[in-house]
Scaffold this motif. Structure first.
Motif, PDB file in Angstrom:
ATOM      1  N   UNK A  37       1.132  -0.961   0.010  1.00  9.00           N
ATOM      2  CA  UNK A  37      -0.101   0.254   0.051  1.00  9.00           C
ATOM      3  C   UNK A  37       0.683   1.218   0.073  1.00  9.00           C
ATOM      4  N   UNK A  38       0.576   1.890  -0.688  1.00 12.59           N
ATOM      5  CA  UNK A  38       1.635   2.978  -1.220  1.00 12.59           C
ATOM      6  C   UNK A  38       0.232   4.761  -0.927  1.00 12.59           C
ATOM      7  N   UNK A  39       0.627   5.516   0.368  1.00  9.27           N
ATOM      8  CA  UNK A  39      -0.633   6.322   0.065  1.00  9.27           C
ATOM      9  C   UNK A  39       0.246   7.687  -0.600  1.00  9.27           C
ATOM     10  N   UNK A 131       2.974  -4.488   3.371  1.00  4.16           N
ATOM     11  CA  UNK A 131       4.269  -2.933   3.781  1.00  4.16           C
ATOM     12  C   UNK A 131       3.676  -1.465   3.294  1.00  4.16           C
ATOM     13  N   UNK A 132       3.294  -1.087   4.622  1.00  3.89           N
ATOM     14  CA  UNK A 132       2.309   0.462   3.963  1.00  3.89           C
ATOM     15  C   UNK A 132       3.867   1.639   4.071  1.00  3.89           C
ATOM     16  N   UNK A 133       3.419   2.365   2.972  1.00  2.00           N
ATOM     17  CA  UNK A 133       4.664   3.362   2.474  1.00  2.00           C
ATOM     18  C   UNK A 133       4.430   4.610   2.655  1.00  2.00           C
ATOM     19  N   UNK A 134       4.088   5.251   3.551  1.00  2.16           N
ATOM     20  CA  UNK A 134       3.765   7.287   4.433  1.00  2.16           C
ATOM     21  C   UNK A 134       4.277   8.318   3.530  1.00  2.16           C
ATOM     22  N   UNK A 135       3.826   8.994   2.743  1.00  2.00           N
ATOM     23  CA  UNK A 135       5.028  10.273   2.134  1.00  2.00           C
ATOM     24  C   UNK A 135       5.565  11.143   2.983  1.00  2.00           C
ATOM     25  N   UNK A 159      14.163  10.256   3.418  1.00  3.49           N
ATOM     26  CA  UNK A 159      13.550  10.937   2.459  1.00  3.49           C
ATOM     27  C   UNK A 159      12.102  11.197   3.009  1.00  3.49           C
ATOM     28  N   UNK A 160      12.042  11.140   4.247  1.00  2.00           N
ATOM     29  CA  UNK A 160      11.418  11.201   5.131  1.00  2.00           C
ATOM     30  C   UNK A 160       9.836  10.496   5.296  1.00  2.00           C
ATOM     31  N   UNK A 161       9.812   9.528   4.563  1.00  2.00           N
ATOM     32  CA  UNK A 161       8.984   8.792   4.010  1.00  2.00           C
ATOM     33  C   UNK A 161       9.215   7.947   5.180  1.00  2.00           C
ATOM     34  N   UNK A 162       7.936   6.960   5.298  1.00  2.58           N
ATOM     35  CA  UNK A 162       7.926   6.227   6.715  1.00  2.58           C
ATOM     36  C   UNK A 162       7.462   4.625   5.940  1.00  2.58           C
ATOM     37  N   UNK A 163       7.849   3.693   6.449  1.00  4.69           N
ATOM     38  CA  UNK A 163       7.288   1.838   5.560  1.00  4.69           C
ATOM     39  C   UNK A 163       7.136   1.516   6.968  1.00  4.69           C
ATOM     40  N   UNK A 164       6.102   0.736   6.978  1.00  6.08           N
ATOM     41  CA  UNK A 164       5.224   0.213   7.831  1.00  6.08           C
ATOM     42  C   UNK A 164       5.141  -0.667   7.233  1.00  6.08           C
ATOM     43  N   UNK A 165       5.764  -2.236   8.362  1.00  6.90           N
ATOM     44  CA  UNK A 165       5.525  -3.383   8.115  1.00  6.90           C
ATOM     45  C   UNK A 165       5.031  -5.021   9.096  1.00  6.90           C
TER      46      UNK A 165
END
Length: 212
Positions: A37-39, A131-135, A159-165
């Motif tokens: 998932x990519x927000x 896996x979710x990627x937060x911008x 790059x200040x993105x966040x990955x939650x797995x």
């Protein structure tokens, strides 16, 4: 001379073993499926890529407050796999989630869906690696205004993105926030501190002064 029974059984046994190996290899390992998932940067939508195995249909639904299925309005739906192209049929029953149907097999379903309340969530019928990627515009660092379901591993990138797995989960949830929400939180704390000062500390000091 008569061939011993055990010698005649060997080719049949070997064939049976080969068939068993082929069958096992054709079945995806439990928990091996993944969902990505990519927000999007504005936080109002997300892009999803979900693997499905031995399936002939996929339902576009979210989870409601009571655990009920809530229809999700999706767009840019694609089905990929060992086919070119992978065709599917739509079913859009009134008041129920939309469903696509296709030839039974292993696929990846991709789609774009709206997002509200800065909350991304999902539920599966079998364990998934999610896996979710937060911008960069959003964060999950402050637990007072963020929320992450159990079992998650959080990675903050350069790059200040966040990955939650999550590994082998049947449900996930992540709530993120932007700078405005964080500013409002600190404003609330400051306001509460001023109220405590006016309603508690000042009257106490005045009463101490009168007691003297």
């Amino acid at each position: 001379m008569r061939t011993p029974d055990r010698d005649r059984c060997r080719p049949a046994f070997a064939a049976l073993c080969a068939a068993l190996v082929i069958t096992i290899l054709g079945i995806p390992a439990a928990g091996a499926l993944s969902a990505e998932y990519v927000v999007l940067p504005n936080g109002t939508a997300y892009q999803a890529r979900i693997e499905i195995a031995d399936a002939s249909r996929y339902e576009f639904a979210d989870v409601g407050f009571m655990g009920e299925k809530v229809p999700v309005q999706v767009g840019n739906v694609e089905l990929t796999g060992n086919c070119s192209p992978c065709g599917f049929n739509w079913s859009r029953p009134w008041g129920a989630p939309s469903v696509i149907t296709f030839a039974k097999g292993n696929y990846t379903v991709s789609y774009l869906a709206p997002l509200s309340g800065n909350t991304l969530q999902g539920q599966f019928t079998r364990p998934y690696s999610v896996n979710a990627t937060i911008p960069p515009e959003f964060s999950v660092k402050n637990p007072l205004i963020a929320g992450i379901s159990q079992g998650a591993n959080v990675t903050h990138h350069a790059d200040n993105t966040t990955s939650v797995r999550w590994d082998k989960t049947t449900a996930f949830n992540v709530r993120f926030y932007d700078q405005w929400h964080e500013n409002m939180l600190w404003f609330f704390f400051q306001f509460m501190a001023i109220l405590v000062l006016i309603l508690v500390v000042v009257p106490y000091l005045l009463s101490m002064k009168r007691g003297e």
